[in-house]
Design a protein around this motif. Structure first.
Motif, mmCIF file in Angstrom:
data_model
loop_
_atom_site.group_PDB
_atom_site.id
_atom_site.type_symbol
_atom_site.label_atom_id
_atom_site.label_comp_id
_atom_site.label_asym_id
_atom_site.label_seq_id
_atom_site.Cartn_x
_atom_site.Cartn_y
_atom_site.Cartn_z
ATOM 1 N N ARG A 1 0.839 -1.211 0.000
ATOM 2 C CA ARG A 1 0.000 0.000 0.000
ATOM 3 C C ARG A 1 0.865 1.250 0.000
ATOM 4 O O ARG A 1 0.512 2.257 -0.604
ATOM 5 N N GLN B 1 3.826 1.559 -1.438
ATOM 6 C CA GLN B 1 4.300 1.743 -2.806
ATOM 7 C C GLN B 1 3.195 2.306 -3.685
ATOM 8 O O GLN B 1 3.427 3.206 -4.493
ATOM 9 N N GLU B 2 1.992 1.789 -3.541
ATOM 10 C CA GLU B 2 0.870 2.266 -4.351
ATOM 11 C C GLU B 2 0.534 3.721 -4.005
ATOM 12 O O GLU B 2 0.284 4.530 -4.889
ATOM 13 N N GLY C 1 2.568 5.955 -2.871
ATOM 14 C CA GLY C 1 3.627 6.789 -3.420
ATOM 15 C C GLY C 1 3.480 6.991 -4.917
ATOM 16 O O GLY C 1 3.652 8.103 -5.425
ATOM 17 N N LYS C 2 3.139 5.930 -5.626
ATOM 18 C CA LYS C 2 2.966 6.032 -7.079
ATOM 19 C C LYS C 2 1.824 6.970 -7.441
ATOM 20 O O LYS C 2 1.899 7.715 -8.409
ATOM 21 N N GLN C 3 0.746 6.892 -6.662
ATOM 22 C CA GLN C 3 -0.443 7.681 -6.976
ATOM 23 C C GLN C 3 -0.492 9.010 -6.221
ATOM 24 O O GLN C 3 -1.422 9.789 -6.413
ATOM 25 N N SER C 4 0.483 9.238 -5.349
ATOM 26 C CA SER C 4 0.470 10.410 -4.462
ATOM 27 C C SER C 4 -0.868 10.507 -3.734
ATOM 28 O O SER C 4 -1.453 11.577 -3.596
ATOM 29 N N ASP C 5 -1.346 9.367 -3.273
ATOM 30 C CA ASP C 5 -2.617 9.278 -2.557
ATOM 31 C C ASP C 5 -2.362 8.571 -1.231
ATOM 32 O O ASP C 5 -2.462 7.355 -1.127
ATOM 33 N N TRP C 6 -2.035 9.364 -0.221
ATOM 34 C CA TRP C 6 -1.623 8.795 1.055
ATOM 35 C C TRP C 6 -2.792 8.262 1.857
ATOM 36 O O TRP C 6 -2.599 7.552 2.835
#
Length: 107
Positions: free
Chosen positions: A17, A19-20, A22-27
């Motif tokens: 989660r 990594q995901e 960070g990739k989506q910039s959705d903390w």
């Protein structure tokens, strides 16, 4: 019953989660995983004392949690820096916006 695999799976889910997020910039993607950790760990702890392998798995889970916290802190610091930059350039943005409005008045 050995709880090592369960604990390791929790850490792997948290890392995935992170990594995901960070990739989506959705903390907010991290929130469910972190929120669910305490009740899951409490349920596991209720089964009795931790073995050495389980304590090692808990240390790995703690490291995954620290990585998640650091990722959120870095993202928050980046946002704070961007907001500070925007605040310091506020007058320039306002002048630019006002100049644009005046240009629209001209045919």
């Amino acid at each position: 019953m050995d709880r090592t695999r369960i604990i390791d799976r929790l850490g792997q889910q948290l890392d995935a989660r992170l990594q995901e997020a960070g990739k989506q910039s959705d903390w907010t993607l991290l929130e469910p995983s972190v929120r669910e950790l305490a009740p899951q760990l409490q349920a596991l702890a209720a089964r009795g004392p931790w073995s050495g392998a389980e304590r090692a798995a808990l240390a790995r889970l703690r490291a995954a949690h620290e990585r998640a916290a650091q990722g959120c802190a870095q993202a928050a610091a980046g946002i704070a820096a961007r907001l500070d930059e925007m605040r310091s350039n506020k007058e320039g943005w306002m002048a630019y916006a006002l100049a644009g409005e005046h240009d629209m008045d001209r045919p």
